[in-house]
Scaffold this active site. Structure first.
Site, PDB file in Angstrom:
ATOM      1  N   LYS A  42      37.836  49.324  48.589  1.00 42.20           N
ATOM      2  CA  LYS A  42      38.445  50.494  47.946  1.00 42.20           C
ATOM      3  C   LYS A  42      39.622  51.115  48.722  1.00 42.20           C
ATOM      4  O   LYS A  42      40.011  52.257  48.464  1.00 42.20           O
ATOM      5  CB  LYS A  42      37.416  51.597  47.623  1.00 42.20           C
ATOM      6  CG  LYS A  42      36.170  51.124  46.926  1.00 42.20           C
ATOM      7  CD  LYS A  42      36.408  50.114  45.854  1.00 42.20           C
ATOM      8  CE  LYS A  42      37.030  50.683  44.600  1.00 42.20           C
ATOM      9  NZ  LYS A  42      37.283  49.543  43.633  1.00 42.20           N
ATOM     10  N   LYS A 101      41.723  37.210  49.378  1.00 46.62           N
ATOM     11  CA  LYS A 101      41.281  38.583  49.696  1.00 46.62           C
ATOM     12  C   LYS A 101      39.960  38.527  50.451  1.00 46.62           C
ATOM     13  O   LYS A 101      39.103  37.694  50.155  1.00 46.62           O
ATOM     14  CB  LYS A 101      41.121  39.325  48.367  1.00 46.62           C
ATOM     15  CG  LYS A 101      40.048  40.394  48.341  1.00 46.62           C
ATOM     16  CD  LYS A 101      39.823  40.917  46.933  1.00 46.62           C
ATOM     17  CE  LYS A 101      38.506  41.671  46.853  1.00 46.62           C
ATOM     18  NZ  LYS A 101      38.240  42.235  45.521  1.00 46.62           N
ATOM     19  N   HIS A 103      36.920  41.357  52.418  1.00 47.93           N
ATOM     20  CA  HIS A 103      36.523  42.660  52.957  1.00 47.93           C
ATOM     21  C   HIS A 103      35.809  42.488  54.294  1.00 47.93           C
ATOM     22  O   HIS A 103      35.273  43.464  54.831  1.00 47.93           O
ATOM     23  CB  HIS A 103      35.575  43.372  51.985  1.00 47.93           C
ATOM     24  CG  HIS A 103      36.211  43.816  50.702  1.00 47.93           C
ATOM     25  ND1 HIS A 103      37.456  44.400  50.651  1.00 47.93           N
ATOM     26  CD2 HIS A 103      35.768  43.783  49.422  1.00 47.93           C
ATOM     27  CE1 HIS A 103      37.738  44.693  49.385  1.00 47.93           C
ATOM     28  NE2 HIS A 103      36.738  44.318  48.630  1.00 47.93           N
ATOM     29  N   SER A 133      36.241  56.948  46.637  1.00 44.50           N
ATOM     30  CA  SER A 133      36.532  55.818  45.759  1.00 44.50           C
ATOM     31  C   SER A 133      35.358  54.838  45.728  1.00 44.50           C
ATOM     32  O   SER A 133      34.968  54.331  44.663  1.00 44.50           O
ATOM     33  CB  SER A 133      37.807  55.130  46.237  1.00 44.50           C
ATOM     34  OG  SER A 133      38.170  54.095  45.358  1.00 44.50           O
ATOM     35  N   MET A 227      49.587  49.217  36.587  1.00 44.06           N
ATOM     36  CA  MET A 227      48.412  48.388  36.875  1.00 44.06           C
ATOM     37  C   MET A 227      47.201  48.820  36.054  1.00 44.06           C
ATOM     38  O   MET A 227      46.407  47.988  35.643  1.00 44.06           O
ATOM     39  CB  MET A 227      48.113  48.401  38.374  1.00 44.06           C
ATOM     40  CG  MET A 227      49.076  47.475  39.132  1.00 44.06           C
ATOM     41  SD  MET A 227      48.818  47.397  40.915  1.00 44.06           S
ATOM     42  CE  MET A 227      47.068  47.051  41.037  1.00 44.06           C
ATOM     43  N   ARG A 251      40.883  54.249  38.899  1.00 45.50           N
ATOM     44  CA  ARG A 251      40.240  55.533  38.643  1.00 45.50           C
ATOM     45  C   ARG A 251      41.235  56.686  38.662  1.00 45.50           C
ATOM     46  O   ARG A 251      41.516  57.292  37.636  1.00 45.50           O
ATOM     47  CB  ARG A 251      39.125  55.737  39.684  1.00 45.50           C
ATOM     48  CG  ARG A 251      38.168  56.887  39.401  1.00 45.50           C
ATOM     49  CD  ARG A 251      37.171  57.016  40.538  1.00 45.50           C
ATOM     50  NE  ARG A 251      37.834  57.278  41.803  1.00 45.50           N
ATOM     51  CZ  ARG A 251      38.090  58.488  42.299  1.00 45.50           C
ATOM     52  NH1 ARG A 251      37.700  59.560  41.648  1.00 45.50           N
ATOM     53  NH2 ARG A 251      38.721  58.634  43.456  1.00 45.50           N
TER      54      ARG A 251
HETATM   55  P1  A3P Z   1      40.564  55.501  43.408  1.00 48.73           P
HETATM   56  O1  A3P Z   1      39.123  55.168  43.129  1.00 48.73           O
HETATM   57  O2  A3P Z   1      40.703  56.579  44.435  1.00 48.73           O
HETATM   58  O3  A3P Z   1      41.344  55.780  42.191  1.00 48.73           O
HETATM   59  P2  A3P Z   1      40.535  48.341  45.821  1.00 48.73           P
HETATM   60  O4  A3P Z   1      41.592  47.618  45.066  1.00 48.73           O
HETATM   61  O5  A3P Z   1      40.553  48.100  47.272  1.00 48.73           O
HETATM   62  O6  A3P Z   1      39.203  48.158  45.181  1.00 48.73           O
HETATM   63  O7  A3P Z   1      40.894  49.904  45.729  1.00 48.73           O
HETATM   64  C1  A3P Z   1      40.796  50.599  44.528  1.00 48.73           C
HETATM   65  C2  A3P Z   1      41.448  51.955  44.708  1.00 48.73           C
HETATM   66  O8  A3P Z   1      42.877  51.776  44.765  1.00 48.73           O
HETATM   67  C3  A3P Z   1      41.169  52.881  43.546  1.00 48.73           C
HETATM   68  O9  A3P Z   1      41.233  54.192  44.091  1.00 48.73           O
HETATM   69  C4  A3P Z   1      42.366  52.571  42.656  1.00 48.73           C
HETATM   70  O10 A3P Z   1      42.641  53.553  41.692  1.00 48.73           O
HETATM   71  C5  A3P Z   1      43.467  52.499  43.690  1.00 48.73           C
HETATM   72  N1  A3P Z   1      44.645  51.769  43.206  1.00 48.73           N
HETATM   73  C6  A3P Z   1      44.682  50.557  42.624  1.00 48.73           C
HETATM   74  N2  A3P Z   1      45.931  50.230  42.278  1.00 48.73           N
HETATM   75  C7  A3P Z   1      46.708  51.261  42.651  1.00 48.73           C
HETATM   76  C8  A3P Z   1      48.120  51.525  42.550  1.00 48.73           C
HETATM   77  N3  A3P Z   1      48.952  50.662  41.996  1.00 48.73           N
HETATM   78  N4  A3P Z   1      48.566  52.705  43.043  1.00 48.73           N
HETATM   79  C9  A3P Z   1      47.725  53.597  43.613  1.00 48.73           C
HETATM   80  N5  A3P Z   1      46.392  53.402  43.733  1.00 48.73           N
HETATM   81  C10 A3P Z   1      45.893  52.244  43.260  1.00 48.73           C
END
Ligand code: A3P
Length: 289
Positions: A42, A101, A103, A133, A227, A251
């Site tokens: 996240k 990718k 983690h 998140s 996105m 989100r």
């Molecule tokens: P939030 O839950 O705070 O909205 P991951 O890709 O590592 O799973 O992370 C997901 C988080 O990155 C989510 O955060 C998501 O909304 C945010 N995210 C994904 N794409 C994004 C973008 N283009 N710009 C900003 N935040 C982004």
């Protein structure tokens, strides 16, 4: 798919399928041209995956809409373990250079990435937003344990009990190795503050050189709004493991959402613990921009 309990590997709690396959994951041999995107869950993984895919395809939108994120840029611990009894896994079926990718905390990353001097991009996000998140993610995914009540979740995060372990160790261990291992260490908050600057930073690290127009297009195509609306980037292709009616994968995409969840008492407790856990580390995290 079920919410199975986590199993520890070298002290790090992992989804049990990953823990059970760990020997084969450790033995993965990347190609020197492969690129690894590493994050604590996240922290902005998908965002960087999309940026890297577009950079490698010269900003060609169609090329990045050929398949969902997880097919274009597979997940090491999920998509590498070769299927039993024979056959090739998703990663093995792809030809290098692949964008992979993970983690995994740095000490669990397969040695082959370092031996082959692969490019590694790490993205870190401030602890509080990362935690918020992750909490929402664990509510909407069926493949990790239930997050449980919010207050208890904060403690699980502080104690490193969530899948992929301690956020603190994760960000610190990559930080310590970033120079020796030539890791590009990015911050989610920097990407929010100036996405173009960070896209260019990634481009230079990957030894690419694209025109200003192409860079502008990539910044636009990887905005939160683009996105969120892009079925090939918003994980709408995985209804079997994500219930996006509970909380969308895309989100909020902001810095500072933690202020809507932490009570003053929780914030005080978290800060006191943070100071202890991050002692001796001066990693420039920002909880607002
Ligand atoms: P939030 O839950 O705070 O909205 P991951 O890709 O590592 O799973 O992370 C997901 C988080 O990155 C989510 O955060 C998501 O909304 C945010 N995210 C994904 N794409 C994004 C973008 N283009 N710009 C900003 N935040 C982004």
């Amino acid at each position: 798919v079920h919410r199975l309990p986590l199993i520890k590997v070298q002290g790090v709690p992992l989804r049990c399928l990953i823990a059970n396959n760990f020997d084969s994951i450790s033995a993965f041999r990347p190609d020197p041209s492969d690129i690894l995107i590493a994050t604590y869950p996240k922290a902005g993984t998908t965002w960087v995956q999309e940026i890297v895919d577009l950079l490698r395809h010269d900003g060609d939108e169609e090329a990045t809409r050929r398949a969902p994120t997880q097919e274009r840029s597979p997940f090491l611990e999920i998509h590498y373990p070769p299927p039993i009894p024979s056959g090739l896994s998703r990663i093995e079926k792809m030809t290098p250079p692949r964008v992979i990718k993970t983690h995994l905390p740095i000490n669990l990353v397969p040695e082959g990435f370092w031996e082959n001097k692969c490019k590694v991009i790490y993205v870190a996000r401030n602890a509080k937003d990362n935690l918020v998140s992750y909490y929402h993610f664990e509510k909407m995914t069926f493949i990790q344990p239930e997050p449980g009540p919010w207050d208890g979740y904060i403690h699980k995060f502080m104690n490193g009990e969530l899948a992929w372990g301690s956020w603190y160790n994760h960000v610190k261990d990559y930080w310590m190795e970033r120079e020796k291992k030539n890791i590009l260490y990015l911050f989610y908050e920097d990407m929010q503050e100036n996405p173009r600057r960070e896209v260019e930073r990634i481009m230079h690290y990957l030894d690419l050189s694209l025109s200003d127009d192409v860079i502008s297009r990539i910044v636009e195509l990887t905005s939160f709004k683009s996105m969120k609306e892009n079925p090939m980037a918003n994980y709408s292709s995985m209804p079997d493991i994500f219930d996006q009616s509970i909380s969308p994968f895309m989100r909020k995409g902001v810095v500072g959402d933690w202020t809507n969840f932490f009570t003053p008492a929780q914030n005080q407790l978290f800060d006191a613990d943070y100071t202890k856990q991050m002692k001796d580390f001066d990693i420039p995290f920002r909880t607002n921009i």
